[in-house]
Design a protein around this motif. Structure first.
Motif, PDB file in Angstrom:
ATOM      1  N   GLU A  39      -9.450 -54.086  13.889  1.00 14.52           N
ATOM      2  CA  GLU A  39      -9.644 -52.641  14.003  1.00 14.52           C
ATOM      3  C   GLU A  39      -8.338 -51.899  13.711  1.00 14.52           C
ATOM      4  OE1 GLU A  39     -11.270 -52.207  17.929  1.00 14.52           O
ATOM      5  OE2 GLU A  39     -13.299 -52.714  17.280  1.00 14.52           O
ATOM      6  N   GLU A  40      -7.220 -52.457  14.158  1.00 15.39           N
ATOM      7  CA  GLU A  40      -5.913 -51.849  13.885  1.00 15.39           C
ATOM      8  C   GLU A  40      -5.621 -51.867  12.389  1.00 15.39           C
ATOM      9  OE1 GLU A  40      -2.294 -49.999  14.283  1.00 15.39           O
ATOM     10  OE2 GLU A  40      -3.932 -50.152  15.718  1.00 15.39           O
ATOM     11  N   ARG A  41      -5.902 -52.988  11.723  1.00 11.97           N
ATOM     12  CA  ARG A  41      -5.700 -53.068  10.272  1.00 11.97           C
ATOM     13  C   ARG A  41      -6.580 -52.044   9.547  1.00 11.97           C
ATOM     14  NH1 ARG A  41      -5.449 -58.655  11.459  1.00 11.97           N
ATOM     15  NH2 ARG A  41      -7.649 -58.915  10.925  1.00 11.97           N
ATOM     16  N   GLU A  42      -7.820 -51.914   9.996  1.00  9.62           N
ATOM     17  CA  GLU A  42      -8.730 -50.948   9.369  1.00  9.62           C
ATOM     18  C   GLU A  42      -8.230 -49.517   9.580  1.00  9.62           C
ATOM     19  OE1 GLU A  42     -12.559 -51.863  11.012  1.00  9.62           O
ATOM     20  OE2 GLU A  42     -12.775 -53.695   9.835  1.00  9.62           O
ATOM     21  N   ALA A  43      -7.738 -49.231  10.769  1.00 11.40           N
ATOM     22  CA  ALA A  43      -7.204 -47.890  11.057  1.00 11.40           C
ATOM     23  C   ALA A  43      -5.994 -47.615  10.173  1.00 11.40           C
ATOM     24  CB  ALA A  43      -6.839 -47.762  12.535  1.00 11.40           C
ATOM     25  N   GLN A  44      -5.127 -48.605  10.013  1.00 11.94           N
ATOM     26  CA  GLN A  44      -3.953 -48.442   9.149  1.00 11.94           C
ATOM     27  C   GLN A  44      -4.375 -48.219   7.698  1.00 11.94           C
ATOM     28  OE1 GLN A  44      -1.718 -51.998   9.968  1.00 11.94           O
ATOM     29  NE2 GLN A  44      -0.724 -51.144  11.790  1.00 11.94           N
ATOM     30  N   GLN A  45      -5.386 -48.964   7.268  1.00 12.85           N
ATOM     31  CA  GLN A  45      -5.889 -48.812   5.900  1.00 12.85           C
ATOM     32  C   GLN A  45      -6.461 -47.409   5.698  1.00 12.85           C
ATOM     33  OE1 GLN A  45      -5.549 -50.709   3.305  1.00 12.85           O
ATOM     34  NE2 GLN A  45      -6.764 -49.445   1.945  1.00 12.85           N
ATOM     35  N   GLU A  46      -7.221 -46.929   6.679  1.00 15.82           N
ATOM     36  CA  GLU A  46      -7.773 -45.573   6.585  1.00 15.82           C
ATOM     37  C   GLU A  46      -6.655 -44.539   6.533  1.00 15.82           C
ATOM     38  OE1 GLU A  46     -10.489 -45.146   9.860  1.00 15.82           O
ATOM     39  OE2 GLU A  46     -11.954 -46.516   8.986  1.00 15.82           O
ATOM     40  N   GLU A  47      -5.608 -44.761   7.306  1.00 13.85           N
ATOM     41  CA  GLU A  47      -4.453 -43.842   7.300  1.00 13.85           C
ATOM     42  C   GLU A  47      -3.773 -43.852   5.938  1.00 13.85           C
ATOM     43  OE1 GLU A  47      -1.657 -41.074   8.404  1.00 13.85           O
ATOM     44  OE2 GLU A  47      -3.528 -41.617   9.397  1.00 13.85           O
ATOM     45  N   ARG A  48      -3.593 -45.043   5.370  1.00 13.71           N
ATOM     46  CA  ARG A  48      -2.982 -45.127   4.032  1.00 13.71           C
ATOM     47  C   ARG A  48      -3.853 -44.410   2.995  1.00 13.71           C
ATOM     48  NH1 ARG A  48      -1.653 -50.389   5.888  1.00 13.71           N
ATOM     49  NH2 ARG A  48      -3.517 -51.240   4.919  1.00 13.71           N
ATOM     50  N   GLU A  49      -5.165 -44.611   3.096  1.00 15.63           N
ATOM     51  CA  GLU A  49      -6.066 -43.945   2.150  1.00 15.63           C
ATOM     52  C   GLU A  49      -6.011 -42.432   2.316  1.00 15.63           C
ATOM     53  OE1 GLU A  49      -9.855 -45.768   2.852  1.00 15.63           O
ATOM     54  OE2 GLU A  49      -9.290 -47.639   1.866  1.00 15.63           O
ATOM     55  N   ALA A  50      -5.957 -41.954   3.551  1.00 13.44           N
ATOM     56  CA  ALA A  50      -5.863 -40.510   3.803  1.00 13.44           C
ATOM     57  C   ALA A  50      -4.564 -39.962   3.225  1.00 13.44           C
ATOM     58  CB  ALA A  50      -5.962 -40.226   5.304  1.00 13.44           C
ATOM     59  N   GLN A  51      -3.467 -40.694   3.411  1.00 16.89           N
ATOM     60  CA  GLN A  51      -2.180 -40.263   2.856  1.00 16.89           C
ATOM     61  C   GLN A  51      -2.230 -40.234   1.329  1.00 16.89           C
ATOM     62  OE1 GLN A  51       0.546 -43.047   4.657  1.00 16.89           O
ATOM     63  NE2 GLN A  51       0.759 -41.848   6.525  1.00 16.89           N
ATOM     64  N   GLN A  52      -2.868 -41.244   0.749  1.00 18.80           N
ATOM     65  CA  GLN A  52      -2.996 -41.307  -0.708  1.00 18.80           C
ATOM     66  C   GLN A  52      -3.808 -40.109  -1.212  1.00 18.80           C
ATOM     67  OE1 GLN A  52      -1.517 -43.175  -2.897  1.00 18.80           O
ATOM     68  NE2 GLN A  52      -2.565 -42.336  -4.651  1.00 18.80           N
ATOM     69  N   GLN A  53      -4.901 -39.803  -0.520  1.00 21.77           N
ATOM     70  CA  GLN A  53      -5.715 -38.655  -0.923  1.00 21.77           C
ATOM     71  C   GLN A  53      -4.920 -37.358  -0.802  1.00 21.77           C
ATOM     72  OE1 GLN A  53      -9.178 -39.016   1.562  1.00 21.77           O
ATOM     73  NE2 GLN A  53     -10.191 -40.469   0.198  1.00 21.77           N
ATOM     74  N   GLU A  54      -4.109 -37.250   0.231  1.00 24.79           N
ATOM     75  CA  GLU A  54      -3.273 -36.060   0.415  1.00 24.79           C
ATOM     76  C   GLU A  54      -2.260 -35.948  -0.729  1.00 24.79           C
ATOM     77  OE1 GLU A  54      -1.641 -32.603   1.847  1.00 24.79           O
ATOM     78  OE2 GLU A  54      -3.522 -33.573   2.394  1.00 24.79           O
ATOM     79  N   ARG A  55      -1.643 -37.078  -1.087  1.00 23.23           N
ATOM     80  CA  ARG A  55      -0.686 -37.057  -2.213  1.00 23.23           C
ATOM     81  C   ARG A  55      -1.397 -36.652  -3.511  1.00 23.23           C
ATOM     82  NH1 ARG A  55       1.314 -41.669   0.490  1.00 23.23           N
ATOM     83  NH2 ARG A  55       0.085 -43.038  -0.834  1.00 23.23           N
ATOM     84  N   GLU A  56      -2.587 -37.184  -3.727  1.00 21.50           N
ATOM     85  CA  GLU A  56      -3.335 -36.845  -4.939  1.00 21.50           C
ATOM     86  C   GLU A  56      -3.703 -35.363  -4.951  1.00 21.50           C
ATOM     87  OE1 GLU A  56      -6.594 -39.585  -4.972  1.00 21.50           O
ATOM     88  OE2 GLU A  56      -5.338 -41.286  -5.552  1.00 21.50           O
TER      89      GLU A  56
END
Length: 114
Positions: A39-56
């Motif tokens: 669950e922690e890995r999934e949360a981190q992955q979601e955070e990375r994806e959110a950051q990537q979307q923000e950068r885009e």
């Protein structure tokens, strides 16, 4: 079977049951730990994806602003070119008037008084 051997058997059986129960609890705890880590890995992955979307999104915004500035520059350049063309046209007309005036002077035999 004597009472003593029955008691020994019961104690041994009870010890095996407790050992088995402890092993089950240990496996359950490990499973819960693995689940928490997943669950922690999934949360981190979601955070990375959110950051990537923000950068885009930020990059798209910068691109849109750049395109807007480019369009404004092109519009100003077009206005300048139009302005220059008008000056060129007026200059050509003035040149034509000057040439006609000169022709009239020459035809009439007038001289320039400088």
């Amino acid at each position: 079977m004597s009472l003593r051997s029955v008691g020994h058997f019961c104690k041994k059986h009870k010890a095996q049951q407790e050992k088995h129960k402890a092993q089950q609890e240990e496996r359950k705890a490990q499973q819960e730990e693995r689940k928490a880590q997943q669950e922690e890995r999934e949360a981190q992955q979601e955070e990375r994806e959110a950051q990537q979307q923000e950068r885009e999104a930020q990059q798209q915004e910068r691109t849109a602003q750049h395109q807007e500035r480019t369009a404004q520059h092109q519009e100003r350049n077009a206005q300048h070119q139009e302005h220059n063309a008008q000056h060129k046209e007026r200059n050509a007309q003035q040149h034509e008037r000057n040439a006609q005036q000169h022709e009239r002077y020459v035809q009439c035999g007038d001289t320039y008084n400088f």
